[in-house]
Design an enzyme around this catalytic site. Structure first.
Site, PDB file in Angstrom:
ATOM      1  CE  LYS A 163      -0.164   0.371   4.942  1.00 16.53           C
ATOM      2  NZ  LYS A 163      -0.827   0.870   6.108  1.00 16.53           N
TER       3      LYS A 163
ATOM      4  CB  SER B   9      -7.997   3.264  -2.063  1.00 16.58           C
ATOM      5  OG  SER B   9      -7.466   4.542  -1.856  1.00 16.58           O
TER       6      SER B   9
ATOM      7  CE1 TYR C  25      -2.758   0.753  -2.197  1.00 16.85           C
ATOM      8  CE2 TYR C  25      -3.307   3.033  -2.703  1.00 16.85           C
ATOM      9  CZ  TYR C  25      -3.542   1.873  -1.995  1.00 16.85           C
ATOM     10  OH  TYR C  25      -4.572   1.840  -1.096  1.00 16.85           O
TER      11      TYR C  25
ATOM     12  CE  LYS D 103      -5.910  -1.209  -2.574  1.00 15.38           C
ATOM     13  NZ  LYS D 103      -6.085  -2.513  -1.923  1.00 15.38           N
TER      14      LYS D 103
ATOM     15  CG  ASN E 208       5.260   6.122   3.192  1.00 15.14           C
ATOM     16  OD1 ASN E 208       6.268   6.754   2.916  1.00 15.14           O
ATOM     17  ND2 ASN E 208       5.148   4.802   3.004  1.00 15.14           N
TER      18      ASN E 208
END
Ligand code: UDP
Length: 342
Positions: free
Chosen positions: A88, A128, A153, A157, A202
């Site tokens: 992620k 997300s 990333y 999704k 992060n």
């Protein structure tokens, strides 16, 4: 109460562990599949201390088809899967796109393959808000057009959602709920489980709590000149326990309605800027965070927050935890884990 069995991939991770707690508390029988790449097995002890029940654990990388087949064969009586297991880190995905595509897509494909093979009819997929990109109109509803993802990333999704749409279209006894998470933060109020980032965090809140704990000197606030009300980026920060409760509601909804597919935003419906979050943390904990204004971070959208009405209307779910309580929980967790940094 239900004693239905649910397989939770990534169940030792941040969102997975809180969801395992919520499922167990709702009476489900939870089996955790995790390869512990970004998590720790002692999370299961935390789940056990909170709920009184230790979930069964299968140590398995979801991209390993043979081990997954064995796990699903053993748990073929499961009624559903909640699939959290994924990489992620946005920045890492830009540097190592193939790693992200291989891992996140192969894992998902193995999960749905096994669902079809063993006739396990329900999946909840961790999607997300990144699928909305930089939206033209706020807040975003589930009908807001998706935009091309800005990172590999994010692509995993978008592609994952599409794989699942095709899967349920082709298998009429399979059902799915896609959950688009905004910014999950906080920890269980017991401080038995919480977020354990690898190395330098992060994300904003774990970085902020590490500054509060003296692990980091100061928070870099990425940009103060955005076209937003106070110049700082705005996000929709949702309490992780509320997010976990939405997964229970989604599973119960699928079991009851057998609807092929549905999609829900999981957010509070409220935008909070980085500076508002820093100030709220100060009010909730009495700790003033040392920060410096830093350049904008590549890829950040100026502002995004959800319209969460659909989940409320259809699942009967709503994010309820006040922000100060969420921040106090995050701080309690940080003080408990101390300086554990992997
Ligand atoms: N942010 C920040 N300093 C940090 C980490 C994040 O100012 O050390 C900001 C970031 O620019 C964004 C917000 O905090 O506006 C949330 O970032 P995060 O990485 O937590 O989540 P994202 O919304 O990017 O998924």
């Amino acid at each position: 109460m239900s004693s239905d069995k649910i397989i939770v991939t990534g169940g030792c991770g941040y969102l997975g562990s809180h969801t395992a707690v919520a499922l167990i508390n709702a009476g489900f029988n939870v089996v955790v599949i995790d390869d512990l790449r970004n998590s720790r097995a002692d999370v299961l002890d935390g789940i056990a201390r909170i709920t009184g029940t230790r979930p069964e654990f299968v140590h398995c990388d979801c991209t390993d088809a043979a081990t997954m087949a064995h796990a699903f064969d053993t748990h073929r009586d499961a009624v559903g899967v909640i699939h959290f297991a994924a990489l992620k880190a946005v920045g890492e995905s830009v540097a190592q796109p193939v790693l992200y595509y291989r891992n996140n897509l192969n894992a998902l494909i193995n999960v749905i393959d096994m669902m079809a093979r063993y006739n396990i009819p329900n999946i909840v997929f961790s999607s997300s808000a990144t699928v909305y990109g930089e939206p033209d109109i706020l807040p975003v509803t589930e009908e807001t057009p998706l935009q091309p993802a800005t990172s590999p990333y994010g692509q995993t999704k978008v592609i994952g959602e599409n794989i699942i749409r095709d899967f349920v279209r082709a298998n009429e006894n399979m059902h799915a709920v896609l959950l688009r998470y905004f910014n999950p933060i906080g920890a269980h109020p017991s401080a038995e489980i919480g977020e354990l980032p690898n190395g330098v965090p992060n994300n904003l809140l774990p970085y902020l709590t590490q500054v509060a704990a003296g692990i980091r000197d100061h928070l870099n606030v990425f940009g103060d000149d955005y076209p937003t009300a106070d110049g700082f980026c705005v996000r929709d920060y949702i309490d992780v326990n509320d997010l976990a409760a939405a997964h229970v509601a989604a599973v119960q909804y699928m079991i009851k309605t057998k609807k092929p597919i549905d999609v829900f935003n999981l957010g509070t419906g409220r935008g909070v800027s980085v500076m508002e979050l820093i100030n709220a943390f100060g009010r909730a904990t009495g700790i003033n965070i040392k920060y410096e204004i830093a350049p904008r971070r590549a890829g950040d959208v100026p502002e995004i927050w959800s319209n969460a009405d659909r989940a409320n209307k259809i699942l009967g779910w709503r994010a309820e935890t006040p922000l100060d309580e969420t921040l106090a929980n995050a701080w309690r967790w940080q003080t408990r884990v101390g300086k554990i940094i992997k």
